[in-house]
Write a protein that holds these residues in place. Sequence first.
Motif, PDB file in Angstrom:
ATOM      1  N   VAL A  57       0.846  -1.200   0.000  1.00 21.53           N
ATOM      2  CA  VAL A  57       0.000   0.000   0.000  1.00 21.53           C
ATOM      3  C   VAL A  57       0.879   1.248   0.000  1.00 21.53           C
ATOM      4  CG1 VAL A  57      -1.659   1.329   1.369  1.00 21.53           C
ATOM      5  CG2 VAL A  57      -1.931  -1.154   1.139  1.00 21.53           C
ATOM      6  N   GLU A  58       1.899   1.248   0.857  1.00 20.38           N
ATOM      7  CA  GLU A  58       2.761   2.424   0.974  1.00 20.38           C
ATOM      8  C   GLU A  58       3.486   2.712  -0.341  1.00 20.38           C
ATOM      9  OE1 GLU A  58       5.545   2.201   4.183  1.00 20.38           O
ATOM     10  OE2 GLU A  58       5.691   4.394   4.270  1.00 20.38           O
ATOM     11  N   GLU A  59       3.820   1.646  -1.058  1.00 21.31           N
ATOM     12  CA  GLU A  59       4.548   1.841  -2.314  1.00 21.31           C
ATOM     13  C   GLU A  59       3.661   2.354  -3.439  1.00 21.31           C
ATOM     14  OE1 GLU A  59       7.305  -1.233  -3.690  1.00 21.31           O
ATOM     15  OE2 GLU A  59       7.292  -1.962  -1.636  1.00 21.31           O
ATOM     16  N   VAL A  60       2.381   1.935  -3.455  1.00 19.35           N
ATOM     17  CA  VAL A  60       1.566   2.303  -4.623  1.00 19.35           C
ATOM     18  C   VAL A  60       0.520   3.402  -4.382  1.00 19.35           C
ATOM     19  CG1 VAL A  60       1.859   0.046  -5.757  1.00 19.35           C
ATOM     20  CG2 VAL A  60      -0.181   0.453  -4.337  1.00 19.35           C
ATOM     21  N   ALA A  61       0.030   3.529  -3.145  1.00 21.00           N
ATOM     22  CA  ALA A  61      -1.176   4.354  -2.953  1.00 21.00           C
ATOM     23  C   ALA A  61      -0.878   5.856  -2.965  1.00 21.00           C
ATOM     24  CB  ALA A  61      -1.854   3.977  -1.639  1.00 21.00           C
ATOM     25  N   ASP A  62      -1.744   6.595  -3.647  1.00 20.00           N
ATOM     26  CA  ASP A  62      -1.708   8.056  -3.557  1.00 20.00           C
ATOM     27  C   ASP A  62      -2.512   8.523  -2.353  1.00 20.00           C
ATOM     28  OD1 ASP A  62      -0.313   8.493  -6.035  1.00 20.00           O
ATOM     29  OD2 ASP A  62      -2.151   7.837  -7.030  1.00 20.00           O
ATOM     30  N   GLU A  63      -3.613   7.798  -2.103  1.00 22.30           N
ATOM     31  CA  GLU A  63      -4.484   8.185  -0.983  1.00 22.30           C
ATOM     32  C   GLU A  63      -4.954   6.951  -0.229  1.00 22.30           C
ATOM     33  OE1 GLU A  63      -7.733  10.865  -1.020  1.00 22.30           O
ATOM     34  OE2 GLU A  63      -6.655  12.326  -2.255  1.00 22.30           O
ATOM     35  N   ILE A  64      -5.157   7.143   1.050  1.00 24.97           N
ATOM     36  CA  ILE A  64      -5.697   6.096   1.910  1.00 24.97           C
ATOM     37  C   ILE A  64      -7.156   6.436   2.219  1.00 24.97           C
ATOM     38  CG2 ILE A  64      -5.472   4.983   4.193  1.00 24.97           C
ATOM     39  CD1 ILE A  64      -3.028   4.624   2.261  1.00 24.97           C
ATOM     40  N   VAL A  65      -8.018   5.425   2.096  1.00 23.71           N
ATOM     41  CA  VAL A  65      -9.422   5.569   2.500  1.00 23.71           C
ATOM     42  C   VAL A  65      -9.617   4.515   3.594  1.00 23.71           C
ATOM     43  CG1 VAL A  65     -11.818   5.329   1.758  1.00 23.71           C
ATOM     44  CG2 VAL A  65     -10.117   6.299   0.178  1.00 23.71           C
ATOM     45  N   TYR A  66      -9.746   4.983   4.849  1.00 24.34           N
ATOM     46  CA  TYR A  66      -9.773   4.029   5.968  1.00 24.34           C
ATOM     47  C   TYR A  66     -11.194   3.901   6.525  1.00 24.34           C
ATOM     48  CZ  TYR A  66      -8.094   1.369   9.951  1.00 24.34           C
ATOM     49  OH  TYR A  66      -7.871   0.364  10.860  1.00 24.34           O
ATOM     50  N   THR A  70      -6.173   3.340  18.935  1.00 31.97           N
ATOM     51  CA  THR A  70      -6.843   4.520  19.485  1.00 31.97           C
ATOM     52  C   THR A  70      -8.347   4.312  19.515  1.00 31.97           C
ATOM     53  OG1 THR A  70      -5.210   5.748  18.254  1.00 31.97           O
ATOM     54  CG2 THR A  70      -6.916   7.046  19.312  1.00 31.97           C
ATOM     55  N   THR A  71      -8.881   3.772  18.403  1.00 30.50           N
ATOM     56  CA  THR A  71     -10.335   3.677  18.316  1.00 30.50           C
ATOM     57  C   THR A  71     -10.859   2.515  19.149  1.00 30.50           C
ATOM     58  OG1 THR A  71     -10.036   2.528  16.233  1.00 30.50           O
ATOM     59  CG2 THR A  71     -10.620   4.834  16.096  1.00 30.50           C
ATOM     60  N   THR A  72     -10.023   1.487  19.378  1.00 30.74           N
ATOM     61  CA  THR A  72     -10.456   0.392  20.250  1.00 30.74           C
ATOM     62  C   THR A  72     -10.492   0.862  21.705  1.00 30.74           C
ATOM     63  OG1 THR A  72      -9.216  -1.052  18.794  1.00 30.74           O
ATOM     64  CG2 THR A  72     -10.076  -2.060  20.755  1.00 30.74           C
ATOM     65  N   ASP A  73      -9.488   1.714  22.050  1.00 28.52           N
ATOM     66  CA  ASP A  73      -9.399   2.224  23.426  1.00 28.52           C
ATOM     67  C   ASP A  73     -10.534   3.197  23.749  1.00 28.52           C
ATOM     68  OD1 ASP A  73      -7.198   0.786  23.749  1.00 28.52           O
ATOM     69  OD2 ASP A  73      -5.750   2.428  23.702  1.00 28.52           O
ATOM     70  N   ALA A  74     -11.015   3.882  22.668  1.00 33.76           N
ATOM     71  CA  ALA A  74     -11.974   4.977  22.884  1.00 33.76           C
ATOM     72  C   ALA A  74     -13.290   4.462  23.442  1.00 33.76           C
ATOM     73  CB  ALA A  74     -12.208   5.707  21.586  1.00 33.76           C
ATOM     74  N   PHE A 118       4.392   4.185   8.429  1.00 28.89           N
ATOM     75  CA  PHE A 118       3.031   3.999   7.905  1.00 28.89           C
ATOM     76  C   PHE A 118       2.293   2.853   8.615  1.00 28.89           C
ATOM     77  CE2 PHE A 118       0.324   2.026   4.450  1.00 28.89           C
ATOM     78  CZ  PHE A 118      -0.725   2.900   4.630  1.00 28.89           C
ATOM     79  N   GLU A 119       2.991   1.721   8.756  1.00 24.01           N
ATOM     80  CA  GLU A 119       2.333   0.566   9.385  1.00 24.01           C
ATOM     81  C   GLU A 119       1.890   0.923  10.814  1.00 24.01           C
ATOM     82  OE1 GLU A 119       4.683  -3.074   9.379  1.00 24.01           O
ATOM     83  OE2 GLU A 119       2.914  -4.032   8.499  1.00 24.01           O
ATOM     84  N   HIS A 120       2.741   1.657  11.519  1.00 20.44           N
ATOM     85  CA  HIS A 120       2.388   2.077  12.883  1.00 20.44           C
ATOM     86  C   HIS A 120       1.242   3.086  12.870  1.00 20.44           C
ATOM     87  CE1 HIS A 120       6.197   0.140  13.943  1.00 20.44           C
ATOM     88  NE2 HIS A 120       5.610  -0.046  15.114  1.00 20.44           N
ATOM     89  N   ALA A 121       1.212   3.928  11.837  1.00 17.82           N
ATOM     90  CA  ALA A 121       0.116   4.911  11.737  1.00 17.82           C
ATOM     91  C   ALA A 121      -1.216   4.179  11.599  1.00 17.82           C
ATOM     92  CB  ALA A 121       0.353   5.839  10.545  1.00 17.82           C
ATOM     93  N   ILE A 122      -1.240   3.126  10.750  1.00 19.39           N
ATOM     94  CA  ILE A 122      -2.464   2.344  10.567  1.00 19.39           C
ATOM     95  C   ILE A 122      -2.828   1.629  11.878  1.00 19.39           C
ATOM     96  CG2 ILE A 122      -3.387   0.289   9.400  1.00 19.39           C
ATOM     97  CD1 ILE A 122      -3.444   2.701   7.599  1.00 19.39           C
ATOM     98  N   ALA A 123      -1.817   1.041  12.497  1.00 18.12           N
ATOM     99  CA  ALA A 123      -2.064   0.334  13.760  1.00 18.12           C
ATOM    100  C   ALA A 123      -2.573   1.302  14.824  1.00 18.12           C
ATOM    101  CB  ALA A 123      -0.789  -0.363  14.231  1.00 18.12           C
ATOM    102  N   ALA A 124      -2.052   2.546  14.791  1.00 20.43           N
ATOM    103  CA  ALA A 124      -2.448   3.551  15.794  1.00 20.43           C
ATOM    104  C   ALA A 124      -3.943   3.831  15.708  1.00 20.43           C
ATOM    105  CB  ALA A 124      -1.654   4.840  15.588  1.00 20.43           C
ATOM    106  N   ILE A 125      -4.502   3.839  14.488  1.00 19.20           N
ATOM    107  CA  ILE A 125      -5.947   4.080  14.347  1.00 19.20           C
ATOM    108  C   ILE A 125      -6.693   2.979  15.089  1.00 19.20           C
ATOM    109  CG2 ILE A 125      -7.912   4.209  12.770  1.00 19.20           C
ATOM    110  CD1 ILE A 125      -6.086   5.129  10.585  1.00 19.20           C
ATOM    111  N   ALA A 126      -6.286   1.730  14.807  1.00 17.17           N
ATOM    112  CA  ALA A 126      -6.981   0.580  15.406  1.00 17.17           C
ATOM    113  C   ALA A 126      -6.900   0.638  16.933  1.00 17.17           C
ATOM    114  CB  ALA A 126      -6.368  -0.709  14.879  1.00 17.17           C
TER     115      ALA A 126
END
Length: 236
Positions: A189-198, A232-236, A222-230
């Motif tokens: 994903v990091e190599e090809v994507a222009d935009e992320i839709v999460y 943060t939102t699980t903790d919320a 990047f991988e940590h950024a994606i993991a951070a969403i999961a």
Amino acid sequence: MIQIERLYKKFGKNQVLRGLDLHIDKGGIFAILGPNGSGKTTLIKAILGMVVPNKGVISVLGKPIKNKWRYRQEIEYLPQIANFPGNLKVKEIIRMIKDLRQEPSDEERLISLFSLEPFLDKKLSTLSGGTKQKVNIVLTLMFDNPLIILDEPTTGLDPLALIHLKQLIREEKEKGKTILVTSHIMRFVEEVADEIVYLLEGEIYFKGSIPDLKTKTGQSDFEHAIAAIAITTTDA
Ligand SMILES: Nc1ncnc2c1ncn2[C@@H]1O[C@H](COP(=O)(O)OP(=O)(O)OP(=O)(O)O)[C@@H](O)[C@H]1O
């Protein structure tokens, strides 16, 4: 290119999409990400008209798609699991799809790129998973249309085939096309994507560039950024 307004979809009691809005106005490579079961394939199938939403409006290539099917001729779709009849030979399935589509195609280049010549006379049921995926990629990318949807295209591919796939996707983007891709392989994903839709909890939690996602999550990787969403939102 793709406009989605307030899209709802539930399967039984399982509310998968909850008023999802998505606007993709330009060409480029858009990675649809989100945890398992977050609705990525459901969203893709709704765009393709294979899943009928409970509510909401989807427009593709400028027109609402409800009760329409012709627009699909302008979309190339690689399904997550392609189930073609196993008793067909590779060359037969290629011919069959060409006959169905009745469009110009350049399968020869792709067959050669993925070194599939030795398999053309083999039945699909006898192929390895990775070789089947290469055949599926040929069937998807041999036509020339403005919208390409790839659901987990990297599945089973060896490193050389993966390099070819990335190159092919970039070439399609250079032609001005829009490519939607799902993948659980963050390096790809990091190599090809222009935009992320999460996707999260039935809505788009984030849409933007990888640098923006890193800023939003305070992560430099990047991988940590994606993991951070999961997390943060699980903790919320
Ligand atoms: N035809 C169906 N009937 C019932 N439930 C379904 C159907 N299709 C999908 N679902 C459910 O909808 C939810 C979202 O599934 P979907 O396949 O869209 O998720 P995904 O984000 O693509 O997941 P993954 O990352 O695991 O591929 C899941 O809970 C799934 O079980």
